[in-house]
Design a protein around this motif. Structure first.
Motif, PDB file in Angstrom:
ATOM      1  N   PHE A 219      11.048  26.323  30.836  1.00 13.95           N
ATOM      2  CA  PHE A 219      10.335  25.848  29.747  1.00 13.95           C
ATOM      3  C   PHE A 219      11.261  26.630  28.686  1.00 13.95           C
ATOM      4  O   PHE A 219      10.734  27.699  29.156  1.00 13.95           O
ATOM      5  CB  PHE A 219       9.111  25.066  29.787  1.00 13.95           C
ATOM      6  N   PHE A 220      11.185  26.849  27.416  1.00 12.50           N
ATOM      7  CA  PHE A 220      12.102  27.566  26.814  1.00 12.50           C
ATOM      8  C   PHE A 220      10.845  27.438  25.433  1.00 12.50           C
ATOM      9  O   PHE A 220      11.709  26.169  24.665  1.00 12.50           O
ATOM     10  CB  PHE A 220      13.135  27.577  26.911  1.00 12.50           C
ATOM     11  N   GLU A 221      10.323  28.471  24.635  1.00  9.00           N
ATOM     12  CA  GLU A 221      10.365  28.127  23.200  1.00  9.00           C
ATOM     13  C   GLU A 221      10.931  27.501  21.755  1.00  9.00           C
ATOM     14  O   GLU A 221      11.317  28.003  21.770  1.00  9.00           O
ATOM     15  CB  GLU A 221       9.578  29.231  22.968  1.00  9.00           C
ATOM     16  N   PRO A 222       9.868  26.920  21.329  1.00  2.07           N
ATOM     17  CA  PRO A 222      10.806  26.634  20.085  1.00  2.07           C
ATOM     18  C   PRO A 222      10.880  27.699  18.866  1.00  2.07           C
ATOM     19  O   PRO A 222      10.559  28.169  18.787  1.00  2.07           O
ATOM     20  CB  PRO A 222      10.524  25.364  19.500  1.00  2.07           C
ATOM     21  N   THR A 223      12.664  28.241  18.777  1.00  7.36           N
ATOM     22  CA  THR A 223      12.567  28.830  17.968  1.00  7.36           C
ATOM     23  C   THR A 223      13.116  28.951  17.030  1.00  7.36           C
ATOM     24  O   THR A 223      14.130  28.151  16.742  1.00  7.36           O
ATOM     25  CB  THR A 223      13.951  29.788  19.404  1.00  7.36           C
ATOM     26  N   VAL A 224      13.820  29.656  15.740  1.00  7.97           N
ATOM     27  CA  VAL A 224      14.284  30.112  15.018  1.00  7.97           C
ATOM     28  C   VAL A 224      14.628  31.661  15.061  1.00  7.97           C
ATOM     29  O   VAL A 224      13.302  32.677  14.743  1.00  7.97           O
ATOM     30  CB  VAL A 224      13.106  29.909  14.171  1.00  7.97           C
ATOM     31  N   LEU A 225      15.755  31.620  14.435  1.00  4.16           N
ATOM     32  CA  LEU A 225      16.194  33.114  14.558  1.00  4.16           C
ATOM     33  C   LEU A 225      16.396  33.466  12.615  1.00  4.16           C
ATOM     34  O   LEU A 225      17.209  32.365  12.298  1.00  4.16           O
ATOM     35  CB  LEU A 225      17.530  33.172  15.306  1.00  4.16           C
TER      36      LEU A 225
END
Length: 484
Positions: A368-374
């Motif tokens: 599982f990976f956190e939904p991310t914004v860069l």
């Protein structure tokens, strides 16, 4: 524990010549749930000679299947469609168990997969030939369209049902027979489709499902003189290999390969609509689709506002096991997938990008990976050049239309692109300038059964779905008849 309304759909044997067979060696492939690592099932690892048996069965079946009236083939496909719809809940449960996507999304895929069967059941009755005015009065010129022959499909793990029916349905409707080799991670859905095909009355050898080592099976399928058409969905790297292996037998190819989709937000866009489009395009299936937005280009005047709105939505996306109510983001498929996502984020941060939300493995652990914004991402980062295949949205800033079109086209890939603008003139300029096979304007969802799906450049060859999709399984024959 996987529970199905119809337990007969869960198979641990391959479908060859209408029979359920195991590997003579006894060797199997274990199928696990990416959400928790639990074993879901096991399937045979067939040897090369056992794949050859499937090829022989497909060749024999082609003789009779291709001679059926199109209306009769259509009726069989229609029954297959009806059964897929009736068993959509079970197909969804299988997909969630072996692939990890949320149950509601998996059920949506089951119906999407069925839509191709329904569509091509009808298109198979509309394969029209042609008559050509002859240059002299003593001849008649006719164009016939005939099924190409035995076909093979190698399908990916991210859409275990739809990528099969999008290939098999037009093949069968045209009068071809089809051997499907599903991904090792997700073979159970493919085998369930085989169960339903038999129940629909599709004859033995017309639709077969084989499982085993990709390299060994691929070698048999590409090397066979009997197989006249190969359809593959997967990476560009593997597509190149299959293309080269198919060269000696001059096979017809359909290749749906890698993508690096740009998602462009102009300063005149409806930002709320653009955010929702980005969510749909980027985070569906945890970012594991070939048409996912991989690079989000936002015009300078609205960059900060869009980033703020998107980050707020992304931070609220529920992450969890796909069978849990309300979950929108499931696990990545395996350890290699999450390692790639981590490497892309780390590379971007090391070169100046900032994590607005997410950015690391989820507290649930596993894959599982956190939904991310860069923000602050630039063209020199890995995330700009490579397909991430995960829930990470990198935001690139741009100033002008000409600049962003050049940035969007600066890739060897050309599968899908998206842009948001309310300017009609810009709509046509940008749509025509983007070097992609599919373009979404003011929408993040473009896939359906009636439109042609496929890319340009190194994203592949051919089209699937639509009225054009069945042409991929047809040969054209010219008849010149002298009448006196």
């Amino acid at each position: 524990m996987l529970k199905l309304n119809n337990p007969d759909l869960l198979r641990n044997a391959c479908l060859v010549a209408g029979e359920w067979v195991r590997a003579g060696s006894g060797e199997t492939i274990i199928v696990t749930n990416p959400a928790n690592g639990e074993i879901v099932g096991e399937v045979p690892s067939l040897a090369a000679d056992e794949i050859e048996q499937a090829v022989d069965a497909a060749q024999k079946a082609f003789t009779t299947w291709s001679r059926l009236a199109a209306k009769d083939r259509s009726a069989a496909l229609r029954r297959w469609f009806d059964l897929m719809v009736a068993h959509a809940d079970d197909l969804a449960a299988l997909m969630t168990a072996e692939q990890g996507k949320p149950l509601a999304e998996a059920r949506g895929e089951a119906l999407y997969a069925a839509s191709f069967v329904e569509w091509f059941a009808e298109e198979g009755k509309r394969i029209y030939g042609d008559t050509i005015p002859a240059p002299t009065n003593d001849k008649r010129l006719i164009v016939l369209k005939q099924p190409i022959g035995v076909c093979a499909a190698i399908t990916p793990w991210n859409f275990p049902a739809a990528m099969i029916t999008r290939k098999a349905a037009p093949a069968l409707a045209a009068g071809c027979t089809m051997i499907v080799k599903p991904a090792e991670q997700t073979p159970l859905t493919a085998l369930a489709l085989g169960v339903l095909a038999i129940k629909a009355g599709i004859p033995a050898g017309v639709f077969q499902v084989v499982t085993g080592k990709a390299r060994e099976i691929g070698g048999v399928l590409t090397g066979s003189d009997v197989i006249r058409k190969l359809s593959f969905t997967g990476s560009t790297e593997v597509g190149r290999i299959l293309m080269a292996q198919s060269a000696p037998t001059i096979k017809k190819l359909s290749l749906e390969l890698g993508g690096n989709a740009p998602f462009i937000v102009f300063d005149d866009a409806d930002l709320d609509a653009a955010v929702e489009g980005a969510i749909a395009s980027k985070y569906r299936n945890a970012g594991q689709t070939c048409v996912c937005s991989n690079r989000l280009y936002v015009q300078a005047g609205v960059y900060d506002a869009f980033a703020e709105k998107l980050a707020a939505r992304v931070a609220a996306l529920p992450v969890g096991v796909g069978t849990e109510a309300g979950v929108l983001i499931g696990p990545l498929i395996d350890g290699d997938a999450i390692a790639k996502v981590e490497s892309h984020v780390a590379d971007a941060v090391s070169k100046g990008a900032k994590i607005v939300t997410g950015g690391k493995r989820h507290a649930l652990g596993g894959t599982f990976f956190e939904p991310t914004v860069l923000t602050g991402t630039t063209q020199d980062m890995k995330i700009a050049r490579e397909e991430t295949f995960g829930p990470v949205a990198p935001l690139f800033r741009f100033e002008t239309e000409e600049e962003v079109v050049a940035m969007a086209n600066d890739t060897e890939f050309g599968l899908a692109a998206y842009f948001y603008t309310e300017n009609v003139r810009r709509t046509w300029r940008v749509a025509e300038a983007l070097e992609y096979g599919m373009v979404g304007h003011n929408t993040g969802l473009i896939s359906n059964e009636v439109a042609p799906f496929g890319g340009v450049k190194q994203s592949g060859l051919g089209r699937e779905g639509s009225r054009y999709g069945i042409e991929e399984y047809i040969e054209m024959k010219y008849l010149c008849s002298a009448i006196g």
